[in-house]
Scaffold this active site. Structure first.
Site, PDB file in Angstrom:
ATOM      1  CG  HIS A  55      -1.918  -1.188   1.293  1.00 16.78           C
ATOM      2  ND1 HIS A  55      -3.020  -1.201   2.212  1.00 16.78           N
ATOM      3  CD2 HIS A  55      -2.094  -2.295   0.491  1.00 16.78           C
ATOM      4  CE1 HIS A  55      -3.932  -2.047   1.938  1.00 16.78           C
ATOM      5  NE2 HIS A  55      -3.349  -2.878   0.754  1.00 16.78           N
ATOM      6  CD  GLU A  57      -2.129   4.226   3.181  1.00 17.98           C
ATOM      7  OE1 GLU A  57      -1.662   3.439   2.354  1.00 17.98           O
ATOM      8  OE2 GLU A  57      -3.046   3.975   3.683  1.00 17.98           O
ATOM      9  CB  CYS A  88      -2.077   1.366   6.353  1.00 10.54           C
ATOM     10  SG  CYS A  88      -1.578   0.718   4.684  1.00 10.54           S
TER      11      CYS A  88
END
Length: 161
Positions: A55, A57, A88
């Site tokens: 992801h 992040e 995250c």
């Protein structure tokens, strides 16, 4: 921090999201800022990296930690276009991110105030300040356009309310 500077960092996150879209990824972008300077940025890449943890992040936090030579990013702020998920949000706490600024809330998976509140959970050893809704419309409209285009490519009929 001045609102103009905050919007500037969020616009950088939106640019990362747009680059992710061009790669066929869900358009989410993230930027890590330390003392007013961008030290890392990334866009979603789970498809291209064949990595469910890739992801935006996570990738931005990893990059920032490498640059700092420390997994603790205590004086860093993270700007991201979509509310972080459970994974995250957990990474934000473990990295000791000081502050999270996100654009669009995620009603199906948001873990920073929508479904869960991991950054504010007093049972954890660190809390992250959360600012929700920065450039929310731009972030939301990019996601809606992406999924609309994806449904169109697949020949799916849009659902009626």
């Amino acid at each position: 921090m001045a609102l103009e500077k905050e919007e500037y960092f969020m616009r950088l996150a939106l640019a990362e999201a747009e680059m992710a879209w061009r790669k066929g990824e869900v358009p989410v972008g993230a930027v890590v800022v330390l003392e007013g300077e961008v030290i890392a940025s990334a866009g979603n890449s789970p498809i291209s990296l064949a990595d469910p943890t890739a992801h935006a992040e996570i990738l931005a936090i990893r990059s920032a930690a490498r640059r700092m030579g420390n997994y603790r990013l205590t004086d860093c702020d993270l700007y991201v276009t979509l509310e972080p998920c459970l994974m995250c949000a957990g990474a934000l706490v473990h990295a000791r991110i000081r502050r999270l600024v996100f654009g669009a809330a995620d009603p199906k998976g948001g873990a920073c105030g929508t479904l869960y509140d991991i950054p504010g959970d007093i049972r954890l050893n660190h809390r992250v300040e959360v600012v929700a809704g920065m450039l929310e419309e731009e972030s939301s409209s990019m996601l809606r356009a992406f999924f609309r285009a994806r449904r169109r490519e697949r020949g799916e009929v849009p659902k009626r309310p």
